[in-house]
Design an enzyme around this catalytic site. Structure first.
Site, mmCIF file in Angstrom:
data_model
loop_
_atom_site.group_PDB
_atom_site.id
_atom_site.type_symbol
_atom_site.label_atom_id
_atom_site.label_comp_id
_atom_site.label_asym_id
_atom_site.label_seq_id
_atom_site.Cartn_x
_atom_site.Cartn_y
_atom_site.Cartn_z
ATOM 1 C CB THR A 43 39.912 39.432 34.105
ATOM 2 O OG1 THR A 43 39.816 39.847 35.432
ATOM 3 C CG2 THR A 43 41.397 39.264 33.812
ATOM 4 C CG ASN A 88 37.554 31.459 40.106
ATOM 5 O OD1 ASN A 88 38.401 32.238 39.712
ATOM 6 N ND2 ASN A 88 36.516 31.085 39.373
ATOM 7 C CB SER A 96 47.734 26.772 44.104
ATOM 8 O OG SER A 96 46.697 26.281 43.284
#
Lengths: 409, 409
Positions: free
Chosen positions: A193, A404, A409
């Site tokens: 990513t 992770n 959240s």
């Protein structure tokens, strides 16, 4: 805490002639952060890219590949963070196309001349209303490149913006090479990513730049791993604006070519290593060197087996010279006819295992001394041939789990 | 805290006629724990084993393989914990041989009739003086099998002893099947720092038992993974003492054969799942089912990509239905021509992703409800064929890091 990595000084990041940048706080996922970046690329630039090999590649990756293939000349990049637009099916593709169409319209070019990038949570749709408003704002603000802002605008769980820059005296003058990258988890080769952008004002013909981009990625972004997870959105794009005629590389065989390529690799390695140094929860920067392999592929298998082993990584986190875990990883790396009695293992300069067994002179204090460092080199010799490779990775800490487990959240 | 796993009641573990056991606290690594186990096997028993595929396999594994191949009839097993005798070169082999020689001498059989097993820290030599004293003690105490003691004597980082037992009415009477296993990290197929022993009093010819042992392992111990690390010492041994003549399996084609094999698989699956339930730091028990694969190998690739992904595992730990991470893992599992638009994803009974995109009816609360459970099933359909597989794994917690960062201390 990143390992030996600081926010780059804005003045150390040289402007690359031929690029303009603009940003927005579009609230793609969270308020008050730069999350949309538009980069306008001068007409006539060469642009090449390499992308994730994940078969679940995101919509923007598919659009990038199609638009690069269309060959109409890339005129802008648009990046959003907060949402990866991956696992979004037909709607995701339509959203990515709408994004390129919007940028194209505002810049007066064609949608196929736009590259689009997204990074963030998977399996959620882009908030297109906010994204399109953000693009309006970013394009309205297009101006002289501020690379530090660019590095900041593409961050997700990164704790620091990542950028690197240099000038190279070459040919009849000087060229500039500047880039930015972002990590910070889901990082492994082919790719992560990970977004990486490298730009130079050198003149490099499109076919040469395409070849070089693969070579540069293989020397840098394809040699790092945090957790073995290959993302859906990884992209590395290289831009050569051609605004400098200090060198004019048309074939790659020019006398200056090697120096230019090397300088581009050096900056890319710095950008890739910065991702590892800021790897999620990283407390150590680990260099894994595998030597005496039969092939480079073999060397990579072993390097990644070590680099991905949770047991090895937690031992590094604990600064515990539990070196048997490294040998175990070598053993399961997938080399069928590996002969354990030919294996040598070094930790830093300490000769730890000789011919597959504990070196008779090795004392635990020596291993401990190396393990206490923040930067550690593991070197394995396989006794099978002359191929070698180097991979960079991190340890595995409580902080990784926290990040992770809490990311959404 | 293990997930839905308790200490088995001693009386639930049926004695297998033909085996005697003895233990010692030999202080191999730590004081006051049972760390040496000797199992005497009745003459005429069939014994078969499967072992780690790690090329750095430990000395005892090499000796076991050689002794099984010698075919002189196995008469005892000796197990120590605390030290794996792996990465120990020639001295390790000599130590393993000395161990078998000692047991053989005490039992009046040949060294090649002894199987030897070690588990614990790698790259350290066995404390042979203490081990040999422990063997004296264990052999002196040989008596009626206490399987709970056996399960306890082989524990390393396990928090609970693991054992399972059943009786099967079959043929002209009843047979008993009882086994023990130990984990708890470095667990992945082929195999794990995993020791598994299964015994039955049924009569099963040696060639049939060898074939069955592979089939049983493939249905159980080769379908679990904690952290993807394959250990140097994994061993699974099956003993058929032949003390019961309720069934007499000589070809495997007898009418009762399928029921016996199935019952042995069932106990082995329980033993294997117990390792996962007590996986290092486990808070969840995850079943990964992959369906509609082209081949079983393909299904396994996908199942393990999901089961090994630190990002997926930390999301499970957080009870976060971050399902895109699962799709990303499917994408990088290594199926070159995977078509993401054919993929369906279920979490428990909830249809999460349809044809590669978020299911239009899926609501986050539904995913959250499944994630809150301690036992979760992930089901992926690849739309490529009819092969399928199931793998069992755990989440990735802070506790995992703590255990593995502290293991040697």
């Amino acid at each position: 805490m990143p390992v030996n990595l600081n926010v780059p000084a804005a003045e150390s990041l040289f402007v690359v002639d031929g690029l303009e940048m603009g940003y927005a706080m579009a609230q793609i996922r969270k308020p008050n952060r730069k999350d949309v970046l538009v980069v306008r690329v001068a007409e006539g630039s060469s642009v090449a890219g390499v992308f994730t090999k994940n078969r679940f590649c995101a919509a923007p990756v598919q659009i990038c590949q199609a638009n690069l293939k269309a060959g109409k000349g890339i005129r802008a990049l648009v990046v959003n963070t907060g949402c990866a637009n991956a696992g979004t099916g037909e709607r995701g593709l339509a959203d990515a196309r709408a994004t390129t169409a919007k940028v194209a319209e505002l810049l007066g070019v064609q949608a196929e001349q736009i590259l689009v990038f997204s990074t963030g949570v998977i399996l959620e749709n882009l908030p297109m209303d906010r994204l399109l408003l953000g693009i309006n704002q970013a394009v309205a603000g297009l101006g002289k490149a501020n690379w530090l802002d660019a590095a900041t605008a593409i961050m997700t769980t990164d704790t620091l913006p990542k950028a690197s820059s240099s000038k190279l005296k070459v040919g009849t003058g000087e060229i500039t090479i500047t880039g930015v990258s972002k990590g910070a988890g889901m990082i492994r080769p082919n790719m992560a990513t990970m977004l990486g952008y490298l730009a130079t004002d050198a003149t490099i013909a499109q076919p040469v730049l395409e070849k070089w981009t693969t070579a540069i990625a293989d020397a840098s972004f394809n040699r790092i791993t945090i957790d073995g997870d290959t993302s859906t959105n990884d992209s590395f794009v290289v831009i050569a604006t051609g605004k400098s005629m200090a060198v004019n590389i048309q074939t790659g065989n020019e006398p200056e070519a090697a120096a230019v390529l090397e300088a581009m690799k050096v900056e890319s390695i710095k950008l890739a290593q910065a991702i590892v140094r800021d790897g999620e929860g990283a407390t150590k920067f680990i260099t894994v060197k595998v030597e005496q392999a039969g092939t480079e592929e073999e060397a990579l298998k072993v390097a990644y087996a070590i680099g991905h082993s949770p047991l090895v990584k937690t031992a590094f986190f604990a600064s515990d010279p539990n070196l048997g875990r490294i040998l175990a990883a070598v053993g399961y790396a997938g080399i069928e006819d590996l002969d354990q009695t030919k294996i040598q293992l070094y930790l830093g300069d300490v000769y730890v295992a000789q011919n597959g067994g504990r070196h008779p002179d090795y004392r635990e204090e020596q291993g401990q001394a190396v393990m206490n460092d923040a930067e550690i080199t593991v070197r394995v010799q396989l006794g099978r041939g002359i191929a070698s490779t180097t991979v960079w990775t991190t340890d595995f800490s409580h902080e990784y789990v926290t990040i992770n487990a809490d990311y959404r959240s």
